[in-house]
Design an enzyme around this catalytic site. Structure first.
Site, PDB file in Angstrom:
ATOM      1  N   ASP A  23      40.141  22.012  28.696  1.00  0.00           N
ATOM      2  CA  ASP A  23      39.743  20.870  28.825  1.00  0.00           C
ATOM      3  C   ASP A  23      38.637  20.460  27.706  1.00  0.00           C
ATOM      4  O   ASP A  23      38.937  21.326  26.594  1.00  0.00           O
ATOM      5  CB  ASP A  23      39.226  20.646  30.297  1.00  0.00           C
ATOM      6  N   SER A  24      37.611  19.896  28.061  1.00  0.00           N
ATOM      7  CA  SER A  24      36.876  19.207  26.797  1.00  0.00           C
ATOM      8  C   SER A  24      36.069  20.723  26.367  1.00  0.00           C
ATOM      9  O   SER A  24      35.560  20.436  25.188  1.00  0.00           O
ATOM     10  CB  SER A  24      35.742  18.405  27.604  1.00  0.00           C
ATOM     11  N   THR A  25      35.839  21.597  27.130  1.00  0.00           N
ATOM     12  CA  THR A  25      34.957  22.711  26.791  1.00  0.00           C
ATOM     13  C   THR A  25      35.854  23.365  25.501  1.00  0.00           C
ATOM     14  O   THR A  25      35.280  24.177  24.743  1.00  0.00           O
ATOM     15  CB  THR A  25      34.717  23.462  27.733  1.00  0.00           C
TER      16      THR A  25
END
Length: 254
Positions: A23-25
């Protein structure tokens, strides 16, 4: 394709690959000082490091994405890969129902992800499962207070204790599937260290130090999986001056 070789198809060079899936990480990991950028720097001229990070995505949506992939895609037979989901799934049901995935479904989705990757040629021995990082509730609360001042009115929609449940489920799936795992949620809170001020930027995204922290634990596992990769192109000082093609198109030893 052997993991220690590149294949030339027409005028294209197919490099070995390391796949970052999350995801965003993961999506933000190629920013300056990011853990993905550090991996790419370590593996330069040995393989491509591909960023398949999708900010805000949960594992239900990821299953739909994976269903579209077939052999021969960018997922095909990487030298190593990371699977890094859970920050979105662990949102609280009453406050963020769009992203939130029930714990049991989250675990089932992680298992399905592994099975799908296996079906397109990614054996479990090449994968590393990373748990979601801990959540800084204080930073989350401050952000929501600012939202309220601007009449957005959002409530606290995540709790660190709930993220911990998803981290433990992630580890259990990794164990059941025979996959290496990195327990980022526990490591960042080990010995009651203040992870919120050093490793996180805001509520859950990694700070520069947090990226360095993750990379320091991840790299030894990645290094083992890519140990057979050769340097595909030589250092510039080692290129034959008179006939550079001997170095660049041969085996690199000339």
């Amino acid at each position: 394709m052997a993991l220690c070789e590149a294949v030339v198809c027409g005028s294209s060079l197919l490099w070995p690959r390391v796949l970052l899936f999350g995801d965003s990480t993961t999506q933000f990991s190629f920013q300056q000082g990011g853990w993905g950028a550090s991996l790419a720097d370590k593996l330069v001229r040995k393989c491509d490091v591909l960023n398949h990070g999708f900010s805000g995505y949960n594992t239900r949506w990821v299953k739909i994405i994976l269903a579209r992939h077939r052999k021969g895609s960018s997922l095909d037979s990487p030298a190593a890969g990371t699977v890094f989901f859970g920050a979105s799934d662990s949102a609280l049901k009453g406050e963020n129902p769009k992203q939130r995935i029930p714990l049991e479904e989250y675990a089932a989705n992680l298992t399905s992800t592994v099975q799908r990757l296996q079906s397109v040629g990614v054996p479990e021995s090449r994968l590393i499962r990373i748990t979601p990082p801990p959540l800084c509730e204080a930073a989350r609360g401050q952000e929501r207070q600012l939202d309220f001042l601007f009449s957005i009115g959002c409530k606290l929609n995540r709790l660190n204790s709930v993220v911990g449940e998803y981290a433990r489920a992630c580890l259990q799936v990794a164990q059941d599937c025979g996959i290496d795992a990195l327990d980022l949620w526990t490591l960042m809170q080990k010995d009651s260290q203040d992870f919120s001020s050093s490793c996180l930027s805001g509520e859950l995204h990694l700070s520069p130090k947090g990226n360095e922290f993750l990379f320091s634990y991840l790299w030894p596992s990645i290094e083992k999986k890519v140990s057979s990769l050769l340097l595909l192109l030589p250092y510039w000082r080692d290129i034959a001056e008179a006939k550079p093609e001997l170095s660049l198109l041969g085996d690199g030893a000339h």
